[in-house]
Design a protein around this motif. Structure first.
Motif, PDB file in Angstrom:
ATOM      1  N   GLU A 186       0.940  -0.797  -0.015  1.00  8.63           N
ATOM      2  CA  GLU A 186      -0.208  -0.293  -0.264  1.00  8.63           C
ATOM      3  C   GLU A 186       0.723   1.497  -0.750  1.00  8.63           C
ATOM      4  O   GLU A 186       0.553   2.401  -0.673  1.00  8.63           O
ATOM      5  N   ASN A 200      -2.813  -3.158  -5.181  1.00 13.13           N
ATOM      6  CA  ASN A 200      -2.013  -1.760  -4.433  1.00 13.13           C
ATOM      7  C   ASN A 200      -2.590  -0.434  -5.095  1.00 13.13           C
ATOM      8  O   ASN A 200      -2.913  -0.238  -5.485  1.00 13.13           O
ATOM      9  N   ARG A 201      -2.407   0.749  -3.563  1.00 11.01           N
ATOM     10  CA  ARG A 201      -3.042   1.759  -4.427  1.00 11.01           C
ATOM     11  C   ARG A 201      -2.047   2.257  -5.093  1.00 11.01           C
ATOM     12  O   ARG A 201      -2.926   3.011  -5.932  1.00 11.01           O
TER      13      ARG A 201
END
Length: 697
Positions: A359, A378-379
């Motif tokens: 993240e 992921n982000r």
């Protein structure tokens, strides 16, 4: 610590629970096993020790046998001469009338044995021990050592002298002295002296170790008063012949024990302080002792695997005895359960840690399954690419199992309409008993590639400027060399004319001119010669950098003999003492290396006061370093720095105030060959110049 104590108490408690008869047989079995191992180790040690003693003794006896055969052969041959009436008459006639014809007959008689028996020299001495005739002149056959031994022994039979540094070349050697006696006479009327150099037979014989051991060494010893002299060069340390003496007071030394008369197998420490297994024995008919030795560590290295096996066997036996208890099984089951529980907790922790890292990672990361569906993103991936895979990304071929291994370059358009470039790397994730997963790690290289383009442009511009500047420097250097060569060429012709005319004027008008005028002419010749030499040195200095070096073997020893002979011929009234070590060889350009050596030797002779004997030594220090040492007036540190620059001058010596480039040329030649020139000097004590080639591969 608490857990370890609990395990120990648990094992002891289970052993106490055994019945007395079981505990009794348990102890008996353990003691029998331990005793068997100890006895086996002891007998193994005795066998190895016995074998090594026989081995070291065999080596020593083999060397002594070879020396005995050599001794017998030479004594037998030597005893034939006194029994030959023709030879006795020939020697007697040569002593009475040492004419050329008689000496040539003597030479014809002795020279065949010189080649057949590898004598270094054979000489005929008179009863007064004067040299009547010598075949090679490599040894001074009537030196003080030979005279002393003949005077002490007053021999009537053939004998060998002790080994020593024979003059005039200080080579290690000894002599076979054969007295010639007329039948019915008591005293010899002449002596035949054969000279042997130890390096021709003895030293190679002793340097050869028949086995594969690296620490095996054979020493030739001789007792002199309270010291034990090691005659031959050492193999394990860089000591030359006659360089090592050991006091007989060193009782723990195997060399001292051998010198005190102990023979057979000896154990103790050698001259290095290391424990060795040695064998000593007196050489028959000669005052020498042969000592063959081998380091303890290497001699008994074969015992180490046996000891290791014994230790492992004891450990395995103990483990096997303890493993018989049922407690081990229950403990193992409990340990298995605990390890699985710990593994589960670590897995959960690792998953949480991986999610947190992904993240916070700035690079987009996505994980897909075999159906090409996103399992994890992921982000960074979601912000830039949304919830779908980017177009142009090469996906794995599930049916064939092929996963793209190379780095992919893809272009995407972000939500703001900006084109971005990414490097994408595919990683296959294989978990036991689970479907395969595929991860893509992407890196934004948009700004990086833009910067790389700018760097390429700057590099091209810089390369072009460097090329232009290099060409200008090269043109300037070539122009400078051309001008200097022209100046040198145009100066040499007039200088030679001046030299020739002044020499002719001095010869023709010598009786007509006064001494002051003749001094002027001499000074003109010296100045002309100095200017011509400086002009020639300048030409050499300017051509060294562009000269193609030859790759050949150059012998510093032979070149030193040639150069010093030329110097002595030019100035024969001076006294010289020149020592040259043989075999000083390197690879390089022979002409240039000889120029460098000549500059150093001429400077050494020039800076030795004429009132003293010019002492020059040319030798070797280390594996790849050659030195020239003199006893001149010395050079100060400031003058050393100045000498290494072109057109330097010194404040001391016969060349004070003169410009010279000799050392600058020498420094440049040595550096062209990958070496280094070093000058070490002390005022009034002399100068040492070193040619260090240790950095040359």
């Amino acid at each position: 610590m608490v857990r370890s104590n609990a395990k120990r108490h648990s094992i002891l408690a289970h052993l106490r629970e055994l019945r007395p008869i079981e505990r009794f047989w348990f102890v008996i079995f353990f003691l029998i096993l331990l005793g068997s191992l100890v006895i086996g180790a002891y007998y193994q040690w005795q066998n190895i020790l016995h074998d090594k003693k026989l081995y070291i003794e065999l080596i020593g006896k083999s060397k002594i046998s070879q020396i005995e055969l050599w001794y017998t052969a030479h004594i037998t041959k030597a005893e034939e001469l006194p029994n030959s009436l023709a030879f006795l008459n020939l020697v007697s006639e040569a002593i009475t009338d040492p004419s050329k014809e008689n000496l040539e007959r003597l030479d014809e008689y002795l020279r065949p044995s010189l080649s057949s028996y590898n004598y270094a020299d054979t000489a005929v001495l008179t009863s007064n021990l004067d040299v009547l005739y010598t075949l090679t002149g490599l040894s001074t056959s009537n030196n003080s050592e030979v005279v002393r031994e003949i005077s002490e022994k007053r021999p009537k039979t053939t004998f060998f002298t002790r080994m020593y540094l024979t003059p005039p070349y200080a080579k290690v050697g000894f002599h076979l002295v054969i007295p010639l006696i007329w039948e019915g006479e008591e005293e010899p009327f002449s002596y035949i002296v054969h000279t042997f150099f130890a390096e021709d037979y003895f030293f190679p014989l002793l340097a050869t170790w028949p086995g594969t051991e690296e620490t095996g060494e054979i020493l030739l010893l001789e007792r002199n008063s309270n010291m034990i002299q090691v005659i031959n060069p050492l193999k394990l340390v860089p000591f030359t012949a006659f360089s090592l003496q050991i006091s007989i007071a060193a009782e723990n030394s195997v060399e001292a024990q051998a010198g005190l008369g102990k023979t057979g197998v000896i154990m103790g420490k050698d001259y290095r302080g290391k424990r060795v297994l040695a064998y000593a024995e007196q050489v028959p008919n000669l005052n020498w002792i042969i000592l063959s030795k081998l380091d303890y560590g290497e001699a008994f290295a074969s015992l180490i695997p046996t000891i290791v096996v014994f230790i492992i066997f004891i450990f395995v036996a103990i483990i096997a005895l303890l493993a018989g208890s049922y407690v081990i099984l229950s403990t193992r089951a409990l340990a298995t359960f605990q390890s699985k529980f710990e593994l589960l907790k670590r897995t959960e922790r690792n998953e949480a840690l991986l999610s947190a890292i992904l993240e916070r990672l700035d690079s987009p990361v996505v994980v897909i399954d075999e159906n090409l569906e996103i399992q994890l993103a992921n982000r960074s991936f979601k912000e830039r690419l949304g919830n779908s895979l980017p177009k142009g990304l090469r996906l794995p071929q599930i049916d064939s199992g092929i996963v793209p291994s190379e780095v992919q370059t893809i272009e995407i358009v972000d939500p703001l309409g900006k084109t971005l470039r990414f490097y994408a790397t595919a990683i296959q994730i294989v978990l036991p008993d689970q479907p395969a997963l595929f991860a893509y790690v992407m890196r934004d290289v948009t700004e990086l590639e833009s910067m790389l383009e700018q760097v390429k442009t700057l590099n091209l511009e810089l390369a072009q400027k460097v090329e232009e500047q290099t060409k200008r420097i090269s043109d300037t250097s070539e122009e400078l060399r051309t001008i200097a060569s022209a100046i040198s060429f145009n100066l040499i012709a007039p200088l030679r004319t001046i030299e020739s005319l002044s020499k002719s004027l001095e010869t023709m008008a010598q009786d007509k001119l006064d001494s002051e005028t003749l001094d002027y002419i001499t000074n003109i010749r010296k100045a002309t010669e100095s200017m011509a030499r400086l002009t020639n040195d300048l030409s050499i200095l300017l051509s060294i950098d562009t000269m193609q070096l030859a790759d050949e073997e150059f012998d510093f020893s032979i070149a030193s003999q040639e150069i010093t002979s030329e110097i002595i011929k030019r100035n024969p009234q001076r006294r010289y003492q020149i020592t040259i070590m043989p075999g000083l060889k390197v690879r390089g350009d022979g002409n240039l290396l000889k120029i460098a050596l000549r500059n150093v030797l001429e400077n050494a002779i020039q800076n030795c006061p004429e009132s003293l004997t010019a002492t020059i030594e040319i030798g070797k220090c280390g594996e790849s370093c050659i030195f020239v040492q003199d006893n001149g007036i010395g050079i100060s540190p400031e003058e050393i720095d100045s000498l290494l620059r072109p057109f330097s001058n010194t404040k001391n010596g016969q060349s004070a105030g003169q410009l010279n480039v000799g050392f600058a040329i020498t420094k440049k030649i040595i550096e062209r060959h990958g070496g280094k020139l070093e000058i070490v000097s002390e005022f009034d004590k002399g100068t040492t110049v070193r040619f260090d080639f240790s950095s040359v591969s």
